[in-house]
Design an enzyme around this catalytic site. Structure first.
Site, short mmCIF file in Angstrom:
data_model
loop_
_atom_site.label_atom_id
_atom_site.label_comp_id
_atom_site.label_asym_id
_atom_site.label_seq_id
_atom_site.Cartn_x
_atom_site.Cartn_y
_atom_site.Cartn_z
N TRP A 1 12.74 -15.68 21.09
CA TRP A 1 13.83 -14.78 20.75
C TRP A 1 15.17 -15.52 20.63
O TRP A 1 16.13 -14.96 20.15
CB TRP A 1 13.96 -13.71 21.85
CG TRP A 1 13.88 -14.34 23.21
CD1 TRP A 1 12.76 -14.46 23.99
CD2 TRP A 1 14.92 -15.03 23.91
NE1 TRP A 1 13.05 -15.18 25.14
CE2 TRP A 1 14.37 -15.53 25.11
CE3 TRP A 1 16.27 -15.28 23.65
CZ2 TRP A 1 15.11 -16.26 26.04
CZ3 TRP A 1 17.01 -16.01 24.58
CH2 TRP A 1 16.43 -16.49 25.76
N GLU B 1 6.75 -26.78 20.67
CA GLU B 1 8.19 -27.05 20.86
C GLU B 1 8.60 -26.30 22.11
O GLU B 1 8.78 -25.08 22.07
CB GLU B 1 8.98 -26.54 19.65
CG GLU B 1 8.66 -27.22 18.34
CD GLU B 1 9.30 -28.59 18.22
OE1 GLU B 1 9.95 -29.06 19.17
OE2 GLU B 1 9.12 -29.21 17.16
N CYS C 1 17.05 -24.60 23.81
CA CYS C 1 16.20 -25.65 24.37
C CYS C 1 16.95 -26.98 24.40
O CYS C 1 16.74 -27.79 25.29
CB CYS C 1 14.92 -25.76 23.56
SG CYS C 1 15.21 -25.92 21.80
N LYS D 1 3.76 -14.29 14.98
CA LYS D 1 3.93 -13.47 16.19
C LYS D 1 5.29 -13.82 16.79
O LYS D 1 5.48 -14.85 17.40
CB LYS D 1 2.81 -13.76 17.20
CG LYS D 1 2.88 -12.85 18.42
CD LYS D 1 3.15 -13.67 19.67
CE LYS D 1 3.58 -12.86 20.85
NZ LYS D 1 4.88 -12.21 20.74
N GLU E 1 14.47 -26.00 33.97
CA GLU E 1 15.40 -25.73 32.87
C GLU E 1 16.28 -24.54 33.27
O GLU E 1 15.75 -23.50 33.68
CB GLU E 1 14.57 -25.38 31.63
CG GLU E 1 15.39 -25.09 30.41
CD GLU E 1 14.50 -24.77 29.20
OE1 GLU E 1 13.40 -24.24 29.40
OE2 GLU E 1 14.93 -25.04 28.08
N GLY F 1 8.51 -22.16 22.68
CA GLY F 1 8.74 -21.30 23.84
C GLY F 1 8.62 -22.08 25.12
O GLY F 1 8.90 -23.28 25.16
N SER F 2 8.18 -21.40 26.16
CA SER F 2 8.15 -21.99 27.50
C SER F 2 6.95 -22.92 27.66
O SER F 2 5.98 -22.84 26.91
CB SER F 2 8.08 -20.86 28.53
OG SER F 2 6.90 -20.11 28.30
P1 NAP Z 1 8.16 -17.59 26.13
O1 NAP Z 1 8.07 -16.56 27.18
O2 NAP Z 1 7.22 -18.71 26.17
O3 NAP Z 1 8.10 -16.80 24.73
C1 NAP Z 1 8.07 -17.47 23.50
C2 NAP Z 1 7.01 -16.85 22.62
O4 NAP Z 1 5.73 -17.09 23.21
C3 NAP Z 1 7.12 -15.33 22.49
O5 NAP Z 1 6.69 -14.94 21.22
C4 NAP Z 1 6.17 -14.84 23.56
O6 NAP Z 1 5.68 -13.53 23.32
C5 NAP Z 1 5.05 -15.85 23.44
N1 NAP Z 1 4.25 -16.02 24.64
C6 NAP Z 1 4.57 -15.77 25.92
N2 NAP Z 1 3.54 -16.09 26.73
C7 NAP Z 1 2.53 -16.55 25.94
C8 NAP Z 1 1.21 -17.03 26.18
N3 NAP Z 1 0.71 -17.11 27.41
N4 NAP Z 1 0.47 -17.41 25.12
C9 NAP Z 1 0.96 -17.36 23.86
N5 NAP Z 1 2.21 -16.90 23.58
C10 NAP Z 1 2.99 -16.52 24.60
O7 NAP Z 1 9.56 -18.27 26.06
P2 NAP Z 1 10.90 -17.73 26.58
O8 NAP Z 1 11.02 -18.11 28.00
O9 NAP Z 1 11.13 -16.33 26.22
O10 NAP Z 1 11.83 -18.64 25.62
C11 NAP Z 1 12.57 -19.67 26.04
C12 NAP Z 1 11.82 -20.98 26.11
O11 NAP Z 1 11.59 -21.48 24.82
C13 NAP Z 1 12.66 -22.02 26.82
O12 NAP Z 1 11.88 -22.80 27.66
C14 NAP Z 1 13.19 -22.85 25.66
O13 NAP Z 1 13.60 -24.14 26.03
C15 NAP Z 1 12.03 -22.83 24.74
N6 NAP Z 1 12.46 -23.18 23.37
C16 NAP Z 1 12.08 -24.38 22.86
C17 NAP Z 1 12.50 -24.77 21.60
C18 NAP Z 1 12.10 -26.09 20.99
O14 NAP Z 1 12.22 -26.25 19.80
N7 NAP Z 1 11.62 -27.05 21.75
C19 NAP Z 1 13.31 -23.92 20.85
C20 NAP Z 1 13.70 -22.71 21.42
C21 NAP Z 1 13.26 -22.35 22.69
P3 NAP Z 1 6.34 -12.25 24.03
O15 NAP Z 1 7.75 -12.19 23.61
O16 NAP Z 1 5.52 -11.13 23.52
O17 NAP Z 1 6.18 -12.48 25.52
#
Ligand code: NAP
Length: 487
Positions: free
Chosen positions: A146, A244, A278, A170, A380, A222-223
């Protein structure tokens, strides 16, 4: 699911609880959406697979035209898209507008430069010829976060659509409306049905998609938790994945030559997107001699922020993306304070938290005296919280910069270009920026090492992550078989 002919609920599957999106400034619900279930999911994969057979045969110039038109429509809808992003995840409106431009620039970049990267590459050989050609792989699953709801999708979708893959997207559940708008835009730009498919997928159904034989790869931003889960599933089904993930970027200050510029960059690097990036600068590593001035200067900049409605252009500190995100960050601050850290500024929730008092706000915070036993040292911090460390010399600075399981970006600030460059070389991360906070541009590769993931997005590298680099080796007829069946 605008271009989906599949109905929202299947008679054959259980009806999962619908999910709703929330405005993090007010805490009020925006809209409710149903998840796809069972056979609906299979039907969309099948549709994307059928579309792939045609899409891959289109001349690359046609695919490029559709990307260029996508960029145009994104720009035409700039006001609406920016307002939507601000509403769904609380981004400051000026930053949302900049993100619209960046997303459009990425589609344009691949429309203009992409075809040039895809031509065959000749490899010199002694006899006959060898060529590396690029072919698409098939249907891909992209899972996006997001925090940059337009940019992240563009980063995955644009290169892959250009190469000729078709995609299931997704998006994060919290930005469902933005997800639908993007699908609508790419479809309006001319992508045939089935080429770009938004999917409201539950996490428990990710494996159902990845396991489908039509799926040829998956990408997740994501995470670490989500990345590890996808990697496990992808491994089980022998599908390639690109990850990523998070970062805890160091910002290494080498000297005090231009304190104002350094402090402005430090504040911008930490506070952009309300700290939810990130590649935000998260750990500030400062020489002893200028440490006190740096902490004071950064604290003053943080204290001067105007907290409020993210859609008001006067606001300079908006809410985090959700109440849960705010709570997590507050817990990390409290953990540090309980274990002896010091707050130079902030550290709590502001008194004014929006119209109903439910806004997901956290004060911009500077922490010092952080030690390895604290979450703030190793985890983080995904919000406006800077940790400042004092170091005695350059070697100590580099040791501290590298004392993290993450390896995404990093910044070195210094007046001597050779010294800054040599420090940049010693930082173990996917990207290092000199005299600028880590950032992104369509033509520059983006990605990390260690727990920050693997693979690269953007630039020409982003085009080849999900492509078959196929070798065609040709011998003149009658050349013999002297090297047959090795390897
Ligand atoms: P997140 O919970 O991992 O969510 C990211 C995406 O993954 C969402 O679409 C989420 O769906 C989905 N997701 C969640 N759990 C999952 C699973 N077990 N299996 C598959 N998909 C899953 O991430 P967040 O905490 O909201 O976002 C922030 C993180 O993203 C931070 O750690 C940030 O550093 C990282 N990020 C990295 C980059 C990069 O380029 N390296 C860029 C931006 C952000 P739902 O929304 O439906 O839960």
């Amino acid at each position: 699911m605008t271009s989906t002919s599949v109905q929202p609920m299947s008679a054959s599957g259980p009806d999962p609880t619908p999910f709703h999106t929330v405005d993090p400034y007010t805490g009020r619900s925006i809209a409710e959406y149903p998840y796809l279930v069972g056979e609906q999911i299979d039907a969309i994969v099948e549709r994307a697979d059928a579309a792939f057979e045609q899409w891959r045969e289109e001349p690359v110039e046609r695919r490029a035209r559709i990307l260029a038109r996508t960029a145009e429509i994104i720009r035409e809808r700039k006001d609406d898209l920016a307002a939507l992003v601000t509403r769904e995840m609380g981004k400051l409106i000026g930053e949302s507008r900049a993100e619209v431009d960046l997303a459009a620039d990425i589609f344009d970049y691949y429309a203009e430069q992409g075809p040039g990267f895809l031509g065959p590459r000749r490899i010199e050989v002694e006899k006959g010829s060898a060529e590396l050609i690029t072919e698409p792989l098939g249907v891909l699953l992209g899972i996006e976060p997001w925090n940059f709801p337009l940019y992240q999708v563009a980063r995955f979708a644009a290169p892959n659509l250009l190469v000729g893959n078709t995609i299931l997207l997704k998006h994060a559940s919290s930005c469902a409306q933005t997800a639908l708008e993007l699908e609508k835009i790419v479809t309006e730009a001319g992508a045939p049905v089935g080429v770009y498919n938004n999917v409201f997928l539950q996490i428990s159904d990710v494996e159902r998609v990845v396991a489908n034989p039509a799926i040829q790869g998956a990408s997740l931003t994501g995470s670490e938790r989500a990345g590890a889960s996808l990697a496990e599933i992808a491994g089980r089904h022998l599908k390639k994945c690109v990850l990523e993930l998070g970062g805890s970027d160091p910002f290494v200050v080498l000297d005090a030559d231009d304190p104002d510029a350094t402090l402005s960059a430090a504040a911008a690097g930490r506070l952009g997107n309300t700290g939810q990036s990130c590649v935000a600068s998260k750990r500030f590593i400062v020489p002893e001699a200028i440490y006190d001035d740096f902490v004071d200067g950064l604290s003053r900049r943080f204290a001067d922020l105007v907290v409020g409605d993210p859609s008001d252009p006067q606001t300079t500190l908006g809410p985090l993306s959700s109440e849960q995100a705010a709570q997590t960050l507050l817990d990390q601050i409290d953990d540090a304070l309980d274990k002896g850290a010091t707050v130079a500024v902030g550290g709590a929730r502001p008194l004014d938290r929006g119209p109903d008092g439910n806004g997901a706000f956290i004060e911009a915070t500077v922490l010092t005296d952080v030690t390895p036993d604290m979450e703030a040292f190793a985890e983080e911090l995904f919000g406006p919280v800077a940790v400042v460390y004092r170091v005695g010399d350059e070697d100590e600075a580099i040791r501290l910069a590298n004392s993290t399981r993450f390896g995404l970006g990093g910044t070195v600030f210094g007046s001597d270009p050779d010294r800054a460059r040599s420090v940049a070389d010693r930082i173990r991360s996917g990207m290092v920026w000199i005299n600028h906070p880590t950032s992104t541009e369509p033509e520059l590769p983006f990605g990390g090492v260690k727990s920050s993931g693997f693979g690269r997005e953007l630039s020409d590298l982003g085009l080849f992550e999900f492509a078959n680099r196929k070798l065609i080796r040709a011998f003149p007829a009658g050349s013999g078989t002297e090297n047959a069946a090795t390897g």
